[in-house]
Design an enzyme around this catalytic site. Structure first.
Site, PDB file in Angstrom:
ATOM      1  N   GLU A  74       1.557   5.311  -1.476  1.00  0.00           N
ATOM      2  CA  GLU A  74       1.688   6.406  -0.496  1.00  0.00           C
ATOM      3  C   GLU A  74       0.555   6.366   0.529  1.00  0.00           C
ATOM      4  OE1 GLU A  74       3.334   7.900   1.610  1.00  0.00           O
ATOM      5  OE2 GLU A  74       4.508   9.123   0.208  1.00  0.00           O
ATOM      6  N   ASP A  93       8.844   8.950   1.762  1.00  0.00           N
ATOM      7  CA  ASP A  93       9.319  10.007   2.666  1.00  0.00           C
ATOM      8  C   ASP A  93      10.680   9.657   3.264  1.00  0.00           C
ATOM      9  OD1 ASP A  93       8.630   7.931   4.293  1.00  0.00           O
ATOM     10  OD2 ASP A  93       7.041   8.991   5.373  1.00  0.00           O
TER      11      ASP A  93
HETATM   12  O1  AHR Z   1       2.828   4.254   1.864  1.00  0.00           O
HETATM   13  C1  AHR Z   1       3.649   3.756   2.858  1.00  0.00           C
HETATM   14  C2  AHR Z   1       4.667   4.761   3.290  1.00  0.00           C
HETATM   15  O2  AHR Z   1       4.026   5.784   3.988  1.00  0.00           O
HETATM   16  C3  AHR Z   1       5.392   5.519   2.217  1.00  0.00           C
HETATM   17  O3  AHR Z   1       6.430   4.788   1.607  1.00  0.00           O
HETATM   18  C4  AHR Z   1       5.934   6.664   2.999  1.00  0.00           C
HETATM   19  O4  AHR Z   1       6.161   7.782   2.207  1.00  0.00           O
HETATM   20  C5  AHR Z   1       4.879   6.907   4.068  1.00  0.00           C
HETATM   21  O5  AHR Z   1       5.488   6.918   5.329  1.00  0.00           O
END
Ligand code: AHR
Length: 481
Positions: free
Chosen positions: A204, A280
């Site tokens: 994340e 996300d």
């Molecule tokens: O960590 C990379 C990405 O960042 C994740 O998959 C996403 O949730 C956020 O946009």
């Protein structure tokens, strides 16, 4: 023993086991995945040929004959119930109805396992699966392991082709709230040696290749046609491992402390399971998933090495993406529409626009050339094809925003992918249907005399299911010019 038998013997049992190609327990004979066909929306579970065996792809092929099928459920074989279904909207909407992500074509990723046909999950951008009610997955700083067998030649540099543990909200809830395998060449956050693709961890707000949040040269570019990828994590310990799924052993690309930036030690895992997307619901990534698991506990390298040995024994191999009437590389062809309205029409171009036009032997030389194409080996996948304009040599049919257009080959990876098509026996029983390699739910279609890559039903006007089967079936004739 199969992968999940091996993990159990090491005290780190699978709590999610996903494989459309085969059973991941030697005794498993339940469903591997479910397909839905467009003709009547009926669904069918695809099971192994025998306990512990390869998927019965023939049952899918008969069920989907003359129509198109999507993969609707990837069953969890562990008994825990962590099935994967169409991902709902998160911070980002997907392209399907109500902001859901798209489902994968059932035929985008054919393979053989020791000679038996099976299908993987071809994730085009916009495609994603998720389970926001998963149970028994790692929460907080609890340990977990994961492996996935992927197509090392199918990737991109967008966010994020992931498999593993993420937020049930579909929202980015902060550093350390995910722990998944990532595969691709995205270098916005971390990166490895060379230009990628790399196996990294999506933790994340960052794809990590080692202790530094930036570049870690010990994480190599890895692009075996069948690649085994591993990410695992425990309190202030995590690892990336990988290897060739057809041959040989795993290497450890990183094992050590959590990344040296705030928020990743301790971890704050939330326990949802996703495939093909970011936490996300970022859904720009692409890749192909054949099988993978999540475990309870941090598996030992010895256990993972035994799993890798079993994967090698499974005998993954490439198989043809093409069926139906044969196309000869170098020949000149035309595509005749078969819909009753339009059989005098052929796929042609006017400038950069691809359309259908009435063409016959009395047409101008210019129009004849605009409706004639030289068959080339697929720019991205050589057993598929690309179609070069006889009117404007060096320009090819490609898709852009799901319209077909004629553009000069600019030599980029995205151009090659957009210009690669895999013909199959015509969906209507007549001629050929020309499937997009990079978006295998989509086919050459004429709609209001314009050319598209269309899916059989969908949110865009040109995806309308009515007349789709005929509009997407073409007679390949010898070229007018
Ligand atoms: O960590 C990379 C990405 O960042 C994740 O998959 C996403 O949730 C956020 O946009």
């Amino acid at each position: 023993a199969a992968p999940c038998d091996i993990y159990a013997s090491g005290g780190t049992p699978c709590i999610a086991a996903h494989g459309t190609t085969r059973a991941l327990y030697s005794t498993y004979e339940g469903p591997l995945y479910q397909v839905k066909r467009a003709s009547d929306n009926a669904v069918l579970d695809i099971s192994p040929l025998s306990a512990g065996g390869v998927a019965n792809a023939d049952t899918q092929d008969s069920f989907c004959a003359g129509t198109t099928c999507l993969i609707t459920i990837i069953y969890d074989q562990s008994g825990v119930g962590n099935h994967l279904t169409q991902a709902p909207p998160g911070y980002f909407d997907g392209p399907d109805v109500d902001g859901y992500d798209n489902l994968a074509s059932a035929i985008g990723a054919p393979v053989t396992l020791n000679g038996q046909k099976a299908y993987g999950v071809f994730i085009a951008p916009g495609t994603g699966y998720r389970n926001n009610n998963a149970v028994e997955t790692a929460i907080g700083d609890e340990p977990q392991g994961m492996y996935a067998v992927l197509d090392g030649t199918h990737y991109n540099d967008a966010c994020c082709f992931d498999y593993g543990n993420a937020e049930p909200s579909g929202l980015d809830t902060g550093n350390g709230h995910m722990e998944t395998i990532y595969f691709g060449s995205c270098s916005w956050w971390g990166s490895g040696e060379g230009v990628g693709p790399w196996i990294m961890a999506d933790l994340e707000n960052g794809l990590f290749s080692g202790v530094s949040p930036a570049n870690n040269p010990n994480d190599p570019t890895i692009n075996h046609r069948f690649t085994t990828s591993i990410v695992k994590g425990a309190p202030n310990l995590w690892a990336i491992r990988g290897g060739d799924a057809k041959d040989g052993k795993l290497s450890t690309f990183y094992e050590g402390e959590r990344p040296n930036v705030d928020g990743y030690n301790p971890m704050s895992k939330e326990g949802a399971v996703l495939l093909g997307i970011g936490g996300d619901n970022s859904n720009g990534g692409q890749g192909t998933f054949y099988e993978g698991v999540m475990t309870d506990g941090y598996p030992s390298a010895e256990i993972e090495d035994a799993v890798q040995a079993d994967i090698v024994t499974a005998g993954y191999a490439e198989t043809s993406l093409v069926s139906g009437p044969e196309l000869a590389v170098g020949s000149s062809i035309s595509f005749q529409a078969t819909t009753a309205c339009c059989t005098a029409r052929y796929l042609a171009h006017t400038g950069a626009g691809i359309n259908t036009q009435v063409v016959d032997s009395a047409s101008s030389d210019d129009l004849k050339k605009q409706a004639s194409w030289t068959v080339r080996a697929g720019l991205s996948k050589s057993d598929c094809f690309s179609f070069e304009s006889n009117h404007t040599p060096g320009s090819f049919i490609r898709h852009s925003g799901f319209s077909l257009v004629l553009n000069a080959n600019d030599g980029t990876k995205i151009f090659a992918e957009d210009a690669t098509f895999c013909p199959q026996a015509g969906l209507s029983g007549q001629g050929s249907s020309i499937r997009s390699w990079s978006h295998p739910t989509r086919y050459f279609r004429h709609f209001k005399d314009e050319g598209y890559i269309s899916s059989n039903g969908g949110v865009k006007e040109w995806d309308a299911a009515g007349a789709f089967i005929d509009d997407a079936s073409w007679i390949v004739t010898s070229g007018f010019a």
